[in-house]
Design a protein around this motif. Structure first.
Motif, PDB file in Angstrom:
ATOM      1  N   GLU A 294       0.832  -1.204   0.000  1.00 31.81           N
ATOM      2  CA  GLU A 294       0.000   0.000   0.000  1.00 31.81           C
ATOM      3  C   GLU A 294       0.867   1.255   0.000  1.00 31.81           C
ATOM      4  O   GLU A 294       0.499   2.259  -0.601  1.00 31.81           O
ATOM      5  CB  GLU A 294      -0.951  -0.001   1.196  1.00 31.81           C
ATOM      6  CG  GLU A 294      -2.111  -0.964   1.042  1.00 31.81           C
ATOM      7  CD  GLU A 294      -2.954  -0.688  -0.191  1.00 31.81           C
ATOM      8  OE1 GLU A 294      -3.280   0.493  -0.462  1.00 31.81           O
ATOM      9  OE2 GLU A 294      -3.295  -1.646  -0.903  1.00 31.81           O
TER      10      GLU A 294
ATOM     11  N   LYS B 203       1.891   1.872  -3.578  1.00 31.79           N
ATOM     12  CA  LYS B 203       0.712   2.296  -4.348  1.00 31.79           C
ATOM     13  C   LYS B 203       0.377   3.754  -4.046  1.00 31.79           C
ATOM     14  O   LYS B 203       0.086   4.536  -4.958  1.00 31.79           O
ATOM     15  CB  LYS B 203      -0.478   1.388  -4.041  1.00 31.79           C
ATOM     16  CG  LYS B 203      -0.320  -0.013  -4.595  1.00 31.79           C
ATOM     17  CD  LYS B 203      -1.455  -0.900  -4.142  1.00 31.79           C
ATOM     18  CE  LYS B 203      -1.229  -2.338  -4.567  1.00 31.79           C
ATOM     19  NZ  LYS B 203      -2.293  -3.243  -4.091  1.00 31.79           N
TER      20      LYS B 203
ATOM     21  N   ARG C  73      -6.630   5.757  -6.927  1.00 34.43           N
ATOM     22  CA  ARG C  73      -6.963   4.379  -7.306  1.00 34.43           C
ATOM     23  C   ARG C  73      -8.409   4.036  -7.030  1.00 34.43           C
ATOM     24  O   ARG C  73      -9.012   3.245  -7.756  1.00 34.43           O
ATOM     25  CB  ARG C  73      -6.078   3.385  -6.554  1.00 34.43           C
ATOM     26  CG  ARG C  73      -4.655   3.361  -7.013  1.00 34.43           C
ATOM     27  CD  ARG C  73      -3.826   2.353  -6.231  1.00 34.43           C
ATOM     28  NE  ARG C  73      -3.730   2.747  -4.830  1.00 34.43           N
ATOM     29  CZ  ARG C  73      -3.921   1.912  -3.811  1.00 34.43           C
ATOM     30  NH1 ARG C  73      -4.212   0.658  -4.019  1.00 34.43           N
ATOM     31  NH2 ARG C  73      -3.827   2.340  -2.575  1.00 34.43           N
TER      32      ARG C  73
ATOM     33  N   ASN D 227      -7.053  -0.752  -8.351  1.00 32.09           N
ATOM     34  CA  ASN D 227      -6.692  -1.517  -7.156  1.00 32.09           C
ATOM     35  C   ASN D 227      -6.198  -2.858  -7.573  1.00 32.09           C
ATOM     36  O   ASN D 227      -5.594  -3.596  -6.984  1.00 32.09           O
ATOM     37  CB  ASN D 227      -7.881  -1.649  -6.208  1.00 32.09           C
ATOM     38  CG  ASN D 227      -8.296  -0.288  -5.681  1.00 32.09           C
ATOM     39  OD1 ASN D 227      -7.466   0.562  -5.425  1.00 32.09           O
ATOM     40  ND2 ASN D 227      -9.578  -0.101  -5.535  1.00 32.09           N
TER      41      ASN D 227
END
Length: 90
Positions: free
Chosen positions: A70, A73, A84, A90
């Protein structure tokens, strides 16, 4: 993150020709490369291989975990100005 340098990603400028991109020298930390290369899966043919179908050591596994984290991301969301949740990446 031990393998990846998020600060370098944050500091790297975006390019835009021929498309939006980022080039991050040293993104994989130099001190991690020996371990990653040691634990890299032995792939002897061309193609794409899902990680779950490969045998590799712990350092390479840690790299894969960081690449799907995460934290990474979120760093890419910041860098490219995307969300996202609204773009279904995702």
């Amino acid at each position: 993150m031990r393998m990846l340098d998020i600060a370098r990603l944050d500091a790297a400028p975006l390019g835009n020709d021929p498309c939006v991109y980022v080039h991050v020298p040293g993104f994989v930390r130099a001190e991690a490369l020996t371990e990653i290369n040691r634990d890299y899966p032995d792939i002897r043919e061309r193609g794409n291989f899902p990680p779950e179908d490969l045998t590799y050591g712990p350092a390479f596994g840690e790299l894969l975990a960081e690449l799907s984290s995460e934290e990474l991301k979120a760093a890419f969301e910041r860098k490219f100005g995307i969300d996202r949740k609204s773009t279904r990446l995702n």
